[in-house]
Scaffold this motif. Structure first.
Motif, PDB file in Angstrom:
ATOM      1  N   GLY A 102     -10.539   6.226  -7.659  1.00  0.00           N
ATOM      2  CA  GLY A 102     -10.637   7.277  -6.958  1.00  0.00           C
ATOM      3  C   GLY A 102      -9.751   7.209  -5.604  1.00  0.00           C
ATOM      4  O   GLY A 102      -9.314   8.155  -4.961  1.00  0.00           O
ATOM      5  N   GLN A 103      -9.719   5.791  -5.072  1.00  0.00           N
ATOM      6  CA  GLN A 103      -8.640   5.668  -4.002  1.00  0.00           C
ATOM      7  C   GLN A 103      -7.369   6.151  -4.254  1.00  0.00           C
ATOM      8  O   GLN A 103      -6.509   6.528  -3.486  1.00  0.00           O
ATOM      9  N   ILE A 104      -6.856   5.603  -5.624  1.00  0.00           N
ATOM     10  CA  ILE A 104      -5.534   6.046  -6.039  1.00  0.00           C
ATOM     11  C   ILE A 104      -5.358   7.372  -6.256  1.00  0.00           C
ATOM     12  O   ILE A 104      -4.360   7.896  -5.773  1.00  0.00           O
ATOM     13  N   VAL A 105      -6.245   8.102  -6.722  1.00  0.00           N
ATOM     14  CA  VAL A 105      -6.065   9.664  -7.081  1.00  0.00           C
ATOM     15  C   VAL A 105      -6.163  10.296  -5.862  1.00  0.00           C
ATOM     16  O   VAL A 105      -5.554  11.152  -5.531  1.00  0.00           O
ATOM     17  N   SER A 106      -7.022   9.905  -4.760  1.00  0.00           N
ATOM     18  CA  SER A 106      -7.101  10.750  -3.666  1.00  0.00           C
ATOM     19  C   SER A 106      -5.884  10.325  -2.750  1.00  0.00           C
ATOM     20  O   SER A 106      -5.736  11.171  -2.097  1.00  0.00           O
ATOM     21  N   ASN A 107      -5.417   9.153  -2.708  1.00  0.00           N
ATOM     22  CA  ASN A 107      -4.001   8.960  -1.779  1.00  0.00           C
ATOM     23  C   ASN A 107      -2.712   9.546  -2.529  1.00  0.00           C
ATOM     24  O   ASN A 107      -1.707   9.375  -1.669  1.00  0.00           O
ATOM     25  N   ARG A 108      -2.935   9.593  -3.618  1.00  0.00           N
ATOM     26  CA  ARG A 108      -1.583   9.874  -4.492  1.00  0.00           C
ATOM     27  C   ARG A 108      -0.702   8.725  -4.529  1.00  0.00           C
ATOM     28  O   ARG A 108      -0.290   8.568  -5.620  1.00  0.00           O
ATOM     29  N   ASN A 109      -0.400   7.881  -3.487  1.00  0.00           N
ATOM     30  CA  ASN A 109       0.363   6.894  -3.268  1.00  0.00           C
ATOM     31  C   ASN A 109      -0.392   5.729  -2.436  1.00  0.00           C
ATOM     32  O   ASN A 109      -0.351   6.041  -1.329  1.00  0.00           O
ATOM     33  N   LEU A 110      -0.975   4.851  -3.192  1.00  0.00           N
ATOM     34  CA  LEU A 110      -1.701   3.858  -2.425  1.00  0.00           C
ATOM     35  C   LEU A 110      -0.894   2.465  -2.391  1.00  0.00           C
ATOM     36  O   LEU A 110      -0.304   2.046  -3.434  1.00  0.00           O
ATOM     37  N   LYS A 111      -0.864   2.133  -1.162  1.00  0.00           N
ATOM     38  CA  LYS A 111       0.044   0.843  -0.958  1.00  0.00           C
ATOM     39  C   LYS A 111      -0.864  -0.105  -0.423  1.00  0.00           C
ATOM     40  O   LYS A 111      -1.571   0.067   0.433  1.00  0.00           O
ATOM     41  N   GLY A 112      -0.935  -1.551  -0.727  1.00  0.00           N
ATOM     42  CA  GLY A 112      -1.629  -2.510  -0.303  1.00  0.00           C
ATOM     43  C   GLY A 112      -0.936  -3.786  -0.323  1.00  0.00           C
ATOM     44  O   GLY A 112      -0.165  -4.095  -1.388  1.00  0.00           O
ATOM     45  N   PRO A 113      -1.436  -4.974   0.210  1.00  0.00           N
ATOM     46  CA  PRO A 113      -0.861  -6.273  -0.072  1.00  0.00           C
ATOM     47  C   PRO A 113      -1.322  -7.034  -1.103  1.00  0.00           C
ATOM     48  O   PRO A 113      -2.645  -6.704  -1.532  1.00  0.00           O
ATOM     49  N   LEU A 114      -0.754  -7.794  -1.730  1.00  0.00           N
ATOM     50  CA  LEU A 114      -1.087  -8.621  -2.821  1.00  0.00           C
ATOM     51  C   LEU A 114      -1.757  -9.739  -2.388  1.00  0.00           C
ATOM     52  O   LEU A 114      -1.230 -10.433  -1.390  1.00  0.00           O
ATOM     53  N   GLU A 115      -2.921 -10.295  -2.896  1.00  0.00           N
ATOM     54  CA  GLU A 115      -3.710 -11.317  -2.455  1.00  0.00           C
ATOM     55  C   GLU A 115      -3.763 -12.501  -3.540  1.00  0.00           C
ATOM     56  O   GLU A 115      -3.825 -12.095  -4.888  1.00  0.00           O
ATOM     57  N   LEU A 116      -3.557 -13.797  -3.327  1.00  0.00           N
ATOM     58  CA  LEU A 116      -3.620 -14.671  -4.248  1.00  0.00           C
ATOM     59  C   LEU A 116      -4.969 -14.972  -4.723  1.00  0.00           C
ATOM     60  O   LEU A 116      -5.522 -15.309  -5.756  1.00  0.00           O
ATOM     61  N   LYS A 117      -5.997 -15.049  -3.497  1.00  0.00           N
ATOM     62  CA  LYS A 117      -7.613 -15.022  -3.733  1.00  0.00           C
ATOM     63  C   LYS A 117      -8.022 -14.093  -2.620  1.00  0.00           C
ATOM     64  O   LYS A 117      -7.293 -13.782  -1.638  1.00  0.00           O
ATOM     65  N   LYS A 118      -9.210 -13.782  -2.441  1.00  0.00           N
ATOM     66  CA  LYS A 118      -9.762 -12.695  -1.593  1.00  0.00           C
ATOM     67  C   LYS A 118      -9.560 -13.483  -0.178  1.00  0.00           C
ATOM     68  O   LYS A 118      -9.825 -14.350   0.162  1.00  0.00           O
ATOM     69  N   GLY A 119      -8.847 -12.636   0.663  1.00  0.00           N
ATOM     70  CA  GLY A 119      -8.289 -12.999   2.072  1.00  0.00           C
ATOM     71  C   GLY A 119      -6.867 -13.897   2.169  1.00  0.00           C
ATOM     72  O   GLY A 119      -6.786 -14.151   3.347  1.00  0.00           O
ATOM     73  N   LYS A 120      -6.491 -14.252   1.007  1.00  0.00           N
ATOM     74  CA  LYS A 120      -5.374 -14.979   1.201  1.00  0.00           C
ATOM     75  C   LYS A 120      -4.130 -14.362   0.596  1.00  0.00           C
ATOM     76  O   LYS A 120      -4.077 -14.122  -0.706  1.00  0.00           O
ATOM     77  N   LEU A 121      -3.265 -13.810   1.274  1.00  0.00           N
ATOM     78  CA  LEU A 121      -2.083 -13.210   1.110  1.00  0.00           C
ATOM     79  C   LEU A 121      -1.236 -13.980   0.325  1.00  0.00           C
ATOM     80  O   LEU A 121      -1.150 -15.123   0.325  1.00  0.00           O
ATOM     81  N   ALA A 122      -0.441 -12.965  -0.780  1.00  0.00           N
ATOM     82  CA  ALA A 122       0.569 -13.697  -1.579  1.00  0.00           C
ATOM     83  C   ALA A 122       1.749 -13.447  -0.860  1.00  0.00           C
ATOM     84  O   ALA A 122       2.642 -12.543  -1.366  1.00  0.00           O
ATOM     85  N   GLY A 123       2.022 -14.219   0.126  1.00  0.00           N
ATOM     86  CA  GLY A 123       3.229 -13.909   0.859  1.00  0.00           C
ATOM     87  C   GLY A 123       3.395 -12.238   1.566  1.00  0.00           C
ATOM     88  O   GLY A 123       2.596 -12.094   2.025  1.00  0.00           O
ATOM     89  N   LYS A 124       4.519 -11.907   1.416  1.00  0.00           N
ATOM     90  CA  LYS A 124       4.750 -10.623   2.056  1.00  0.00           C
ATOM     91  C   LYS A 124       4.757  -9.458   0.902  1.00  0.00           C
ATOM     92  O   LYS A 124       4.995  -8.578   0.952  1.00  0.00           O
ATOM     93  N   GLY A 125       4.080  -9.921  -0.455  1.00  0.00           N
ATOM     94  CA  GLY A 125       4.195  -9.116  -1.374  1.00  0.00           C
ATOM     95  C   GLY A 125       3.020  -7.733  -1.328  1.00  0.00           C
ATOM     96  O   GLY A 125       2.125  -7.933  -0.789  1.00  0.00           O
ATOM     97  N   MET A 126       3.531  -6.716  -1.656  1.00  0.00           N
ATOM     98  CA  MET A 126       2.779  -5.459  -1.583  1.00  0.00           C
ATOM     99  C   MET A 126       2.915  -5.050  -3.057  1.00  0.00           C
ATOM    100  O   MET A 126       3.852  -4.989  -3.680  1.00  0.00           O
TER     101      MET A 126
END
Length: 166
Positions: A102-126
């Motif tokens: 639903g978030q993807i459909v309502s936003n049309r283009n959803l962007k977000g950070p990639l995570e290695l695990k909950k709360g730990k970002l995968a570098g600058k990956g998006m």
């Protein structure tokens, strides 16, 4: 009561992926999972693997049934594929992203950070996911299988969808 359902096609791209390979860049592939409850996920689809790329734009566009009245939790996992095995446990995990369809459909283009695990970002990956409703859902699926090919020929077609015009 009729189900309120439509098909949506997802376009997936990433930027600034981690580089887990030595001497070359990662060979990313995206796997789309859907929650089946109790913390378990079922694989829905995979994109193609793109060799030596840190900012892939996948040409495989998964098609998913979207039920308006249901919350459908979706997870995107990005993996560095360096072998021919379908098993993901022997591949490097480059990051993931969880949301609802639903978030993807309502936003049309959803962007977000990639995570290695909950709360730990995968570098600058998006990751960027775009949803487009499929108006005409008449599709012909062909599965192609080839055997005893010349070693020079590489066949990587798993499933081909052809849209039949009205």
């Amino acid at each position: 009561m009729a189900l309120c359902v439509t098909k949506v096609q997802l376009s997936i791209s990433c930027t600034d992926l981690l580089d887990k390979d030595v001497g070359s860049k990662s060979d990313p592939l995206c796997v789309v999972f859907q929650s089946v409850g109790d913390g378990k996920w079922a694989e829905l689809s995979r994109t193609e693997r793109i060799k030596n790329c840190q900012s892939p734009e996948f040409s495989t566009k998964p098609i998913i049934d979207y039920y308006f009245e249901k919350v459908q939790s979706i997870k995107f996992g990005i993996y560095d594929i360096d072998n021919k095995s379908l098993d993901l446990s022997d591949d490097d995990y480059l990051g993931g992203f969880e949301c609802t369809l639903g978030q993807i459909v309502s936003n049309r283009n959803l962007k977000g950070p990639l995570e290695l695990k909950k709360g730990k970002l995968a570098g600058k990956g998006m990751i960027s996911i775009t949803a487009e409703e499929i108006k005409d859902t008449r599709v012909v699926n062909l599965e192609v299988d080839a055997r005893n090919l010349d070693k020079k020929v590489e066949l990587s077609v798993k499933c081909l969808s052809i849209y039949v015009p009205v």
